[in-house]
Design a protein around this motif. Structure first.
Motif: not given
Ligand code: PLP
Length: 355
Positions: A62-67, A194-205, A222-225
């Motif tokens: 939903p809106q309000g979450y960053s990927i 996917g391959p190792a080396g990336v991590t998915l984060v879904i965070v409520k802003d 926040q800096l990554h967002i």
């Protein structure tokens, strides 16, 4: 054909590996490798935008979450979650369901008080604790959705009014979830994404910016967002291959379709484990994982014999994790039902030749 039941890293469909390998030589007819194009180029921007969009669409974020696409694996999230969410001197609540949950709570203890609400260590983590209470004054509640090593899975988000942080490294994209039930979801990519080396984060802003801590830049969500996952050089190839795999998932019909396939695959294998007198499951029946199926035999020599038969039948990676023993068949999205049937056939063949 090899049937790969390995627990990781990175079990993807052959067609995704094919496309991924072509792009190493010539990415989208640019005459350049995906590995050498600038991560600031419009070509790579299109890749990360599409990957983000696919995550949003496939999980109905939903809106309000960053990927975010970060580095450091799920293990870095064990520290990043408390650093971003736990105020100095604050308390967090953790459910202990295995090695990964224990590692997560050990990291959190470095930054505050941890209340372990329940643990299944008494039975070598063969079940998911139930009926525990979660303190209301904790900053958040953390649990591991799928316990890759022990073959247990939490299908329903535990009931609490606290912000919920979940490690979905080994079951993300394998079943539908309601993202709005969570405040922070993280997943090392290397099972279904996917391959190792990336991590998915879904965070409520709106849970961010409240811990009052001064954070190293690389550990600050926040800096990554703000940087669109490009605060520093992102893991371009892992993001690209994840994007290809998410396209594959979408073309298959999305997470709901995969979930149905995963239910069928898991049911077929558990039915055989329960039917065949030579094998027995290690996880409590109601907590059985759809991703990692753990089972044993009565005698160690028979296990060695079955492993030899499995090898002959091209069934790869079924040896169990050392902390459970026996076998572990990881049946991630990319593993077809025909491979599960090949394993079931080998189990039946073993039974027939050992009566
Ligand atoms: N959490 C779970 C559920 C896992 O299965 C794993 C690895 O298999 C991890 C965390 C650790 O992930 P990483 O190696 O990306 O740090």
């Amino acid at each position: 054909m090899k049937h790969n039941f390995g627990a990781g890293p990175c079990i993807l469909p052959k067609e995704v590996f094919q496309q991924a390998s072509e792009a190493v030589i010539d990415f989208n007819n640019t005459g350049l490798s995906i590995l050498e194009i600038s991560h600031r180029s419009k070509e790579f921007e299109a890749v990360i935008d599409e990957a983000t969009q696919l995550v949003r669409e496939l999980l109905a974020v939903p809106q309000g979450y960053s990927i975010l696409f970060l580095q450091g694996g799920a293990s870095l999230q064990f520290a990043m979650a408390p650093l971003n969410l736990l105020p100095e001197g604050g308390k967090a609540a953790y459910l202990d369901t295995g090695v990964w949950a224990t590692k997560a709570l050990k990291e959190a203890k470095k930054f505050g008080t941890v209340d372990v609400v329940a643990s299944s260590i008494d039975k070598n983590y063969a079940y998911i604790p139930k009926g525990y209470s979660i303190p209301k004054d904790a900053a958040y509640f953390h649990y591991t959705a799928n316990n890759t090593i022990y073959g247990t899975e939490v299908f329903e988000r535990p009931a609490t009014d606290l912000p919920v942080v979940v490690d979905m490294s080994s079951d993300i994209f394998s079943r539908e979830i309601n993202v709005a039930d969570y405040d922070l979801i993280y997943a090392g990519a290397q099972k279904n994404m996917g391959p190792a080396g990336v991590t998915l984060v879904i965070v409520k802003d709106d849970i961010l910016g409240k811990s009052g801590r001064v954070l190293p830049s690389m550990l600050d969500y926040q800096l990554h967002i703000n940087g669109g996952s490009m605060y520093n050089t992102p893991p371009v190839y892992s993001i690209f291959v994840s994007m290809l795999n998410l396209r594959w998932l979408k073309a298959k019909g999305g997470v709901a379709v995969l979930e149905q396939e995963n239910i069928i695959k898991a049911r077929a294998l558990y039915d055989e484990i329960d039917r065949n007198p030579f094998f027995k499951g290690t996880a409590a029946i109601e907590d059985r994982s759809r991703m990692n199926v753990t089972f044993v035999m009565d005698s160690p020599e028979l296990e060695a014999e079955f492993l030899a038969l499995a090898k002959e039948r091209n069934l790869i990676g079924i040896k169990g994790h050392r902390s459970v023993g026996g076998f572990r068949a990881s049946i991630y999205n990319a593993l077809p039902l025909s491979s599960v049937n090949a394993l079931i056939d080998a189990m039946k063949e073993f039974e027939d030749t050992h009566q």
